[in-house]
Design a protein around this motif. Structure first.
Motif, PDB file in Angstrom:
ATOM      1  N   LEU A  45       7.157  -4.998   9.880  1.00  0.00           N
ATOM      2  CA  LEU A  45       5.605  -5.185  10.417  1.00  0.00           C
ATOM      3  C   LEU A  45       5.754  -5.761  11.858  1.00  0.00           C
ATOM      4  O   LEU A  45       4.832  -5.402  12.526  1.00  0.00           O
ATOM      5  CB  LEU A  45       5.024  -6.004   9.197  1.00  0.00           C
ATOM      6  N   LYS A  46       6.770  -6.909  11.728  1.00  0.00           N
ATOM      7  CA  LYS A  46       6.588  -7.692  13.342  1.00  0.00           C
ATOM      8  C   LYS A  46       6.897  -6.781  14.444  1.00  0.00           C
ATOM      9  O   LYS A  46       6.474  -6.857  15.412  1.00  0.00           O
ATOM     10  CB  LYS A  46       7.478  -8.998  13.247  1.00  0.00           C
ATOM     11  N   ALA A  47       8.069  -5.783  13.935  1.00  0.00           N
ATOM     12  CA  ALA A  47       8.366  -4.889  15.044  1.00  0.00           C
ATOM     13  C   ALA A  47       7.457  -3.955  15.516  1.00  0.00           C
ATOM     14  O   ALA A  47       7.231  -3.447  16.467  1.00  0.00           O
ATOM     15  CB  ALA A  47       9.698  -4.117  14.462  1.00  0.00           C
ATOM     16  N   ARG A  48       6.455  -3.752  14.696  1.00  0.00           N
ATOM     17  CA  ARG A  48       5.125  -3.084  14.935  1.00  0.00           C
ATOM     18  C   ARG A  48       3.926  -3.810  15.516  1.00  0.00           C
ATOM     19  O   ARG A  48       2.864  -3.263  15.493  1.00  0.00           O
ATOM     20  CB  ARG A  48       4.639  -2.159  13.804  1.00  0.00           C
ATOM     21  N   ASN A  49       4.290  -5.007  15.754  1.00  0.00           N
ATOM     22  CA  ASN A  49       3.248  -5.854  16.460  1.00  0.00           C
ATOM     23  C   ASN A  49       2.172  -5.994  15.561  1.00  0.00           C
ATOM     24  O   ASN A  49       1.035  -6.281  16.183  1.00  0.00           O
ATOM     25  CB  ASN A  49       3.001  -5.343  17.639  1.00  0.00           C
ATOM     26  N   TYR A  50       2.436  -6.127  14.166  1.00  0.00           N
ATOM     27  CA  TYR A  50       1.249  -6.661  13.231  1.00  0.00           C
ATOM     28  C   TYR A  50       1.299  -7.984  13.064  1.00  0.00           C
ATOM     29  O   TYR A  50       2.247  -8.597  12.323  1.00  0.00           O
ATOM     30  CB  TYR A  50       1.521  -5.901  11.886  1.00  0.00           C
ATOM     31  N   ASN A  51       0.321  -8.656  13.347  1.00  0.00           N
ATOM     32  CA  ASN A  51       0.489 -10.284  13.541  1.00  0.00           C
ATOM     33  C   ASN A  51      -0.355 -10.884  12.262  1.00  0.00           C
ATOM     34  O   ASN A  51      -0.350 -12.050  12.338  1.00  0.00           O
ATOM     35  CB  ASN A  51       0.239 -10.707  14.727  1.00  0.00           C
ATOM     36  N   LYS A  52      -1.476 -10.084  12.122  1.00  0.00           N
ATOM     37  CA  LYS A  52      -2.423 -10.498  10.907  1.00  0.00           C
ATOM     38  C   LYS A  52      -2.576  -9.299   9.879  1.00  0.00           C
ATOM     39  O   LYS A  52      -3.124  -8.281  10.102  1.00  0.00           O
ATOM     40  CB  LYS A  52      -3.719 -10.670  11.540  1.00  0.00           C
ATOM     41  N   VAL A  53      -2.236  -9.779   8.562  1.00  0.00           N
ATOM     42  CA  VAL A  53      -2.471  -8.638   7.672  1.00  0.00           C
ATOM     43  C   VAL A  53      -3.349  -8.907   6.365  1.00  0.00           C
ATOM     44  O   VAL A  53      -3.429 -10.228   6.064  1.00  0.00           O
ATOM     45  CB  VAL A  53      -1.141  -8.373   7.190  1.00  0.00           C
ATOM     46  N   LEU A  54      -3.949  -8.098   5.818  1.00  0.00           N
ATOM     47  CA  LEU A  54      -4.709  -8.287   4.628  1.00  0.00           C
ATOM     48  C   LEU A  54      -4.026  -7.878   3.534  1.00  0.00           C
ATOM     49  O   LEU A  54      -3.731  -6.471   3.464  1.00  0.00           O
ATOM     50  CB  LEU A  54      -6.124  -7.750   4.765  1.00  0.00           C
ATOM     51  N   ILE A  55      -3.778  -8.597   2.453  1.00  0.00           N
ATOM     52  CA  ILE A  55      -2.875  -8.075   1.354  1.00  0.00           C
ATOM     53  C   ILE A  55      -4.126  -7.804   0.022  1.00  0.00           C
ATOM     54  O   ILE A  55      -4.758  -8.629  -0.198  1.00  0.00           O
ATOM     55  CB  ILE A  55      -1.907  -9.339   0.770  1.00  0.00           C
ATOM     56  N   VAL A  56      -4.136  -6.680  -0.175  1.00  0.00           N
ATOM     57  CA  VAL A  56      -5.090  -6.082  -1.292  1.00  0.00           C
ATOM     58  C   VAL A  56      -4.427  -5.997  -2.572  1.00  0.00           C
ATOM     59  O   VAL A  56      -3.423  -5.574  -2.523  1.00  0.00           O
ATOM     60  CB  VAL A  56      -5.761  -4.794  -1.072  1.00  0.00           C
ATOM     61  N   THR A  57      -4.664  -6.850  -3.516  1.00  0.00           N
ATOM     62  CA  THR A  57      -3.910  -6.926  -5.026  1.00  0.00           C
ATOM     63  C   THR A  57      -4.993  -7.167  -5.906  1.00  0.00           C
ATOM     64  O   THR A  57      -6.163  -7.174  -5.851  1.00  0.00           O
ATOM     65  CB  THR A  57      -2.901  -7.865  -4.811  1.00  0.00           C
ATOM     66  N   ASP A  58      -4.418  -7.787  -7.156  1.00  0.00           N
ATOM     67  CA  ASP A  58      -5.042  -8.321  -8.160  1.00  0.00           C
ATOM     68  C   ASP A  58      -4.855  -9.549  -8.799  1.00  0.00           C
ATOM     69  O   ASP A  58      -3.681  -9.901  -8.200  1.00  0.00           O
ATOM     70  CB  ASP A  58      -5.234  -7.064  -9.275  1.00  0.00           C
ATOM     71  N   GLY A 116      -0.202  -2.195  -8.803  1.00  0.00           N
ATOM     72  CA  GLY A 116      -0.337  -0.746  -9.368  1.00  0.00           C
ATOM     73  C   GLY A 116      -1.343   0.084  -8.601  1.00  0.00           C
ATOM     74  O   GLY A 116      -1.749   0.029  -7.524  1.00  0.00           O
ATOM     75  N   GLY A 117      -1.622   1.341  -9.077  1.00  0.00           N
ATOM     76  CA  GLY A 117      -2.448   2.338  -8.585  1.00  0.00           C
ATOM     77  C   GLY A 117      -3.727   1.636  -8.149  1.00  0.00           C
ATOM     78  O   GLY A 117      -4.324   2.178  -7.158  1.00  0.00           O
ATOM     79  N   SER A 118      -4.234   0.843  -8.775  1.00  0.00           N
ATOM     80  CA  SER A 118      -5.491   0.379  -8.592  1.00  0.00           C
ATOM     81  C   SER A 118      -5.497  -0.427  -7.263  1.00  0.00           C
ATOM     82  O   SER A 118      -6.511  -0.396  -6.137  1.00  0.00           O
ATOM     83  CB  SER A 118      -6.116  -0.967  -9.676  1.00  0.00           C
ATOM     84  N   PRO A 119      -4.713  -1.474  -6.943  1.00  0.00           N
ATOM     85  CA  PRO A 119      -4.769  -2.197  -5.503  1.00  0.00           C
ATOM     86  C   PRO A 119      -4.454  -1.037  -4.443  1.00  0.00           C
ATOM     87  O   PRO A 119      -4.870  -1.643  -3.340  1.00  0.00           O
ATOM     88  CB  PRO A 119      -3.571  -3.441  -5.992  1.00  0.00           C
ATOM     89  N   LEU A 120      -3.437  -0.273  -4.785  1.00  0.00           N
ATOM     90  CA  LEU A 120      -2.917   0.587  -3.616  1.00  0.00           C
ATOM     91  C   LEU A 120      -4.411   1.506  -3.324  1.00  0.00           C
ATOM     92  O   LEU A 120      -4.635   1.824  -2.249  1.00  0.00           O
ATOM     93  CB  LEU A 120      -1.924   1.725  -4.213  1.00  0.00           C
ATOM     94  N   ASP A 121      -5.025   1.893  -4.252  1.00  0.00           N
ATOM     95  CA  ASP A 121      -6.299   2.768  -3.774  1.00  0.00           C
ATOM     96  C   ASP A 121      -7.523   1.842  -3.426  1.00  0.00           C
ATOM     97  O   ASP A 121      -8.158   2.295  -2.585  1.00  0.00           O
ATOM     98  CB  ASP A 121      -6.850   3.434  -5.111  1.00  0.00           C
ATOM     99  N   CYS A 122      -7.548   0.426  -4.007  1.00  0.00           N
ATOM    100  CA  CYS A 122      -8.342  -0.241  -3.262  1.00  0.00           C
ATOM    101  C   CYS A 122      -8.033  -0.529  -1.748  1.00  0.00           C
ATOM    102  O   CYS A 122      -9.008  -0.610  -0.913  1.00  0.00           O
ATOM    103  CB  CYS A 122      -8.556  -1.586  -4.076  1.00  0.00           C
ATOM    104  N   ALA A 123      -6.803  -0.650  -1.397  1.00  0.00           N
ATOM    105  CA  ALA A 123      -6.295  -0.698  -0.088  1.00  0.00           C
ATOM    106  C   ALA A 123      -6.632   0.361   0.952  1.00  0.00           C
ATOM    107  O   ALA A 123      -7.168   0.138   2.006  1.00  0.00           O
ATOM    108  CB  ALA A 123      -4.895  -0.960   0.062  1.00  0.00           C
TER     109      ALA A 123
END
Length: 408
Positions: A45-58, A116-123
């Motif tokens: 992620l850092k190599a792609r210059n992503y410095n702020k990320v949102l984690i979607v989970t349950d 699982g599939g729910s957080p991935l679909d929610c993301a």
């Protein structure tokens, strides 16, 4: 006559679409596969210059501590993170809206779907709603409705079933009607998929069974549909072999990391397969059952599958024979019909071995009319199924799922 005219329309629509989608970008995710791969994700992620990320989970994932390695890695790379853990088992449009607000307020660069599939679909739904000028996720329902560049989605599955880490689809539940709908667009294919089997070794047997049979249903429906390519058929054949060989092992011994790795890869291949081949009538029914009753999506697919495959009859004999050959459950000298029946019986035997029941008597007859309409609308004209079901045929199938094969 009306039914015949509609079927002709549906087949024409599918034929045109089959040619049109060849022009789309079908680039698969960057695949990080192997034990410990989660530790490498922050550097990627850092190599792609992503410095702020949102984690979607349950909340279940949050409480288990499965994200600890990821969070420590993000800190070490000085990547700021924000967590949305309000995802429910059948993610709703409201979940996606809430998560997107967190993304926007904090000016994030990427979204990590973890679970699982729910957080991935929610993301994925969250990505669609980022910077949206409205709060109506359902307007993207269907195929190729997104038509905009989305924030990058990184998928970290903790089960082996949905294949969402490799697909262009997100299944969302409408908060108002309780009906499920699918959003399908190449923009939803994750940028990165992380397959780390160590994340799945703690799955309970029941979840292992249900998610595994979900993957089986993806392979089967995509393979028997009319929109396959040589590549998707090859992936499906490899996936069904891996699933039949490894699902019983992981059900009995969840700590077997080799089998867990094989299951994750099979689920990923299954997702890639149905991204081009689509799902079908099995899923059109399972989505509506899952939206109304406390039945997991994988369990619903597993129960519906044998009834639907038998209903298709000779239309799927050749394809099911191909899957039986790929899975190594057929014998020399058997014809396609015999191999197909053996494949269906293997699904039933596998369900039984995994503790999955044969019927869902909790389905209320008062709900069936509405479920029929939603199932019919989901399947037609989009899904290139081997046999197009009429509304009456959907009714017959719901009654079989409720009461068993003797139901008419």
């Amino acid at each position: 006559m009306e039914s015949k005219i509609y079927k002709t329309y549906a087949r024409t629509y599918q034929a045109i679409l089959r040619q049109a989608v060849k022009l789309l970008d079908w680039k698969p995710p960057m695949l990080l596969r192997g034990e410990g791969m989660l530790e490498h994700l922050p550097k990627t992620l850092k190599a792609r210059n992503y410095n702020k990320v949102l984690i979607v989970t349950d909340k279940g994932i949050s409480n288990l501590g499965l994200m600890d390695t990821l969070l420590e890695g993000l800190k070490s790379q000085k990547i700021e993170y924000f967590i949305y853990d309000g995802t429910v088992p059948n993610p709703t449009d409201q979940n996606a809206i809430e998560a997107a607000e967190i993304y926007n307020v904090n000016n994030c660069d990427a979204i990590i779907g973890f679970g699982g599939g729910s957080p991935l679909d929610c993301a994925k739904g969250t990505a669609v709603m980022v910077e949206a000028e409205h709060k109506n996720l359902k307007q993207y329902h269907g195929l190729l409705k997104v038509r905009k560049k989305l924030p990058p989605v990184i998928a970290v599955p903790t089960t082996a079933g949905t294949g969402s880490e490799g697909t262009l689809a997100a299944v969302i539940t409408d908060s108002g009607s309780r009906a499920k709908y699918a959003i399908m667009d190449p923009a939803l294919v994750p940028e990165i998929a992380v397959l780390d089997a160590s994340l799945t070794t703690g799955l309970p047997p029941e979840i292992t069974a249900h998610t595994g049979m979900d993957a089986v249903s993806h392979v089967v429906e995509a393979y028997i549909n009319r929109s396959n390519t040589k590549e998707t058929r090859s992936m499906a054949e490899e996936a069904i072999r891996l699933l039949f060989e490894n699902l019983p092992i992981t059900y009995r011994n969840g700590r077997n990391k080799k089998a867990r790795d094989n299951m994750q890869y099979a689920a990923y291949l299954a997702g890639r397969t149905f991204t081009r081949g689509y799902v079908g009538n099995i899923h059109a029914m399972a989505h509506q059952i899952g939206a109304r009753y406390p039945v997991t999506h994988g369990e619903a697919n597993a129960i519906i599958m044998p009834y639907t495959l038998e209903e298709y009859g000779a239309a799927v004999h050749s394809d099911l024979a191909g899957l039986a050959d790929a899975a190594g459950i057929s014998r020399d000298g058997e014809d396609d019909a015999e191999k197909a029946q053996k494949f269906i019986e293997h699904i039933r035997d596998l369900n039984k071995a995994l503790g999955i029941r044969e019927t869902m008597p909790e389905i209320e007859e008062d709900d069936i009319d509405e479920m029929i309409e939603y199932s019919y609308a989901e399947a037609n004209p989009l899904y290139p199924v081997p046999v197009i079901f009429t509304r009456e045929k959907f009714r017959e199938m719901y009654m079989k799922v409720k009461n068993g094969p003797q139901s008419n």
